[in-house]
Write a protein that holds these residues in place. Structure first.
Motif, mmCIF file in Angstrom:
data_model
loop_
_atom_site.group_PDB
_atom_site.id
_atom_site.type_symbol
_atom_site.label_atom_id
_atom_site.label_comp_id
_atom_site.label_asym_id
_atom_site.label_seq_id
_atom_site.Cartn_x
_atom_site.Cartn_y
_atom_site.Cartn_z
ATOM 1 N N PHE A 28 32.540 29.503 40.459
ATOM 2 C CA PHE A 28 33.310 30.566 39.816
ATOM 3 C C PHE A 28 34.277 29.956 38.806
ATOM 4 O O PHE A 28 34.550 28.749 38.817
ATOM 5 C CB PHE A 28 34.076 31.377 40.866
ATOM 6 N N THR A 29 34.800 30.802 37.938
ATOM 7 C CA THR A 29 35.723 30.360 36.890
ATOM 8 C C THR A 29 37.170 30.645 37.288
ATOM 9 O O THR A 29 37.445 31.338 38.274
ATOM 10 C CB THR A 29 35.428 31.081 35.576
ATOM 11 N N ALA A 30 38.103 30.156 36.476
ATOM 12 C CA ALA A 30 39.516 30.462 36.692
ATOM 13 C C ALA A 30 39.778 31.955 36.527
ATOM 14 O O ALA A 30 40.675 32.511 37.176
ATOM 15 C CB ALA A 30 40.380 29.664 35.707
ATOM 16 N N ASP A 31 39.001 32.622 35.671
ATOM 17 C CA ASP A 31 39.139 34.077 35.525
ATOM 18 C C ASP A 31 38.879 34.777 36.851
ATOM 19 O O ASP A 31 39.575 35.721 37.221
ATOM 20 C CB ASP A 31 38.148 34.603 34.482
ATOM 21 N N VAL A 32 37.853 34.325 37.565
ATOM 22 C CA VAL A 32 37.508 34.921 38.859
ATOM 23 C C VAL A 32 38.635 34.692 39.865
ATOM 24 O O VAL A 32 39.008 35.591 40.624
ATOM 25 C CB VAL A 32 36.183 34.332 39.382
ATOM 26 N N LEU A 33 39.213 33.491 39.854
ATOM 27 C CA LEU A 33 40.311 33.182 40.764
ATOM 28 C C LEU A 33 41.534 34.037 40.435
ATOM 29 O O LEU A 33 42.203 34.554 41.337
ATOM 30 C CB LEU A 33 40.652 31.698 40.676
ATOM 31 N N ALA A 34 41.837 34.201 39.147
ATOM 32 C CA ALA A 34 42.972 35.026 38.737
ATOM 33 C C ALA A 34 42.758 36.486 39.129
ATOM 34 O O ALA A 34 43.678 37.171 39.592
ATOM 35 C CB ALA A 34 43.188 34.911 37.230
ATOM 36 N N HIS A 35 41.536 36.982 38.947
ATOM 37 C CA HIS A 35 41.218 38.356 39.331
ATOM 38 C C HIS A 35 41.418 38.547 40.836
ATOM 39 O O HIS A 35 41.984 39.555 41.283
ATOM 40 C CB HIS A 35 39.775 38.670 38.943
ATOM 41 N N ALA A 36 40.982 37.567 41.619
ATOM 42 C CA ALA A 36 41.131 37.657 43.068
ATOM 43 C C ALA A 36 42.600 37.657 43.474
ATOM 44 O O ALA A 36 43.003 38.380 44.400
ATOM 45 C CB ALA A 36 40.394 36.501 43.743
ATOM 46 N N LEU A 37 43.420 36.868 42.814
ATOM 47 C CA LEU A 37 44.853 36.869 43.095
ATOM 48 C C LEU A 37 45.472 38.223 42.767
ATOM 49 O O LEU A 37 46.383 38.698 43.450
ATOM 50 C CB LEU A 37 45.550 35.762 42.298
#
Length: 337
Positions: A28-37
């Motif tokens: 996954f990308t950092a975008d996915v991690l940010a969305h999850a947060l």
């Protein structure tokens, strides 16, 4: 092979249905991690009523990524030296938020959960009070694209996990007996941790457990899908209202938060429908939103769009690739890790 902008995190599952892999790899990308947060945040009370307060809370959460998260040359997710030097209470807070975010990523990638939110945020939004005889309940709940509610207990650790933590997850993930009168189709506990390998800290791993038994003190969450969907999207609309408006792109309303290097967007048709619900037109909200998503997302969309009709775009490449983290070890890790 992971791409230069991707993370790789391995997971193990225990006592899951046979349809789940015993071990697996998430990319996954950092975008996915940010969305999850964003979606797993336990924001104070009603996010819309609190305006900028709720957005600051979200920005605080996502800022931990460029501050403390790094991508090793192999794509593994590791911690910056700054993160390793935090005091104990700060490490606990970082582990807690990473645990919630990674539970969100796991839920989407392995269980096809389209909408996921913190139980306490939903309860606070609608003034739901749980029984006073227990404070123990799972963190997150949501719905799979294939149908059925999902309950997840999220944990985070800066070191190894042990049997005691696994037992805690087993207990807490079965503390929700029903959602809107329906038993959850899937309930699991998920721990994100940085295990020790031969005494040296390793990269981020995930361990998930899913036993069948329910707790004697399990609670019922009186959720209804229309109110659930409204509460899910309200943080995104709050971000659109207080961020710097950008030109609409690919059918999305978008707002940016310049100094943070992040932009957030919502499918315009979904945003418009949610605003009508905020003005009182709640009837059939869930059905309307799902139909909009199924219609629009069937076509080719931007690469950074999510199945909930939102986009999150980060500009953290330079920070994530900084060489300010200690090389874990010269030893070879087990191949499947």
């Amino acid at each position: 092979m992971v791409q230069p902008d991707e993370f790789e995190v391995w997971y193990t599952t225990e006592e899951f249905p046979d349809s789940f892999n015993r071990t697996g790899r998430m990319v996954f990308t950092a975008d996915v991690l940010a969305h999850a947060l964003f979606v797993t945040g336990r924001a104070p009370q009603d996010q819309v009523a609190y305006g900028w307060t709720s957005v600051y809370e979200w920005l605080h959460r996502v800022a931990l990524i460029p501050a403390y998260v790094r991508r090793a040359p192999t794509g593994r997710l590791t911690r910056s030296d700054l993160a390793r030097d935090l005091d104990r209470s700060e490490k606990v807070a970082l582990s807690y938020m990473l645990g919630q975010a990674m539970t969100g990523v796991f839920s989407r990638q392995t269980a096809s959960v389209r909408f996921l939110m913190h139980v306490d945020r939903y309860a606070a939004r609608y003034g739901i009070r749980f029984a006073a005889n227990t404070r123990k309940r799972a963190d997150l709940f949501g719905e799979r694209q294939t149908g059925g509610w999902v309950v997840a207990e999220a944990k985070g650790r800066s070191g190894n996990i042990d049997d005691e933590l696994k037992e805690t997850m087993r207990a807490q993930k079965r503390t929700i007996r029903s959602i809107g009168g329906t038993p959850p189709a899937l309930a699991f506990g998920c721990a994100a941790h940085f295990p020790q390998y031969k005494g040296v800290p390793d990269h981020l791993k995930l361990h998930a457990v899913d036993p069948e038994e329910a707790e004697p003190e399990a609670i019922d969450v009186p959720a209804d899908r229309d109110r659930f969907i409204l509460a899910y999207y309200e943080p995104f609309l709050a971000a659109l209202e207080v961020g710097q408006e950008e030109r609409a792109r690919d059918g999305y309303e978008v707002a940016s938060f310049g100094p943070f290097g992040i932009s957030v967007g919502v499918l315009a048709s979904v945003a418009q429908r949610i605003r009508r619900a905020q003005r009182g037109r709640m009837e059939h909200l869930y059905q309307d939103v799902v139909e909009l998503l199924d219609t629009y997302l069937a076509a080719d969309g931007p690469a950074r769009q999510f199945t909930d009709g939102t986009v999150v775009m980060c500009k953290w490449q330079q920070a994530l690739d900084q060489d300010d983290w200690s090389t874990e070890t010269a030893e070879d890790y087990p191949q499947w890790w």
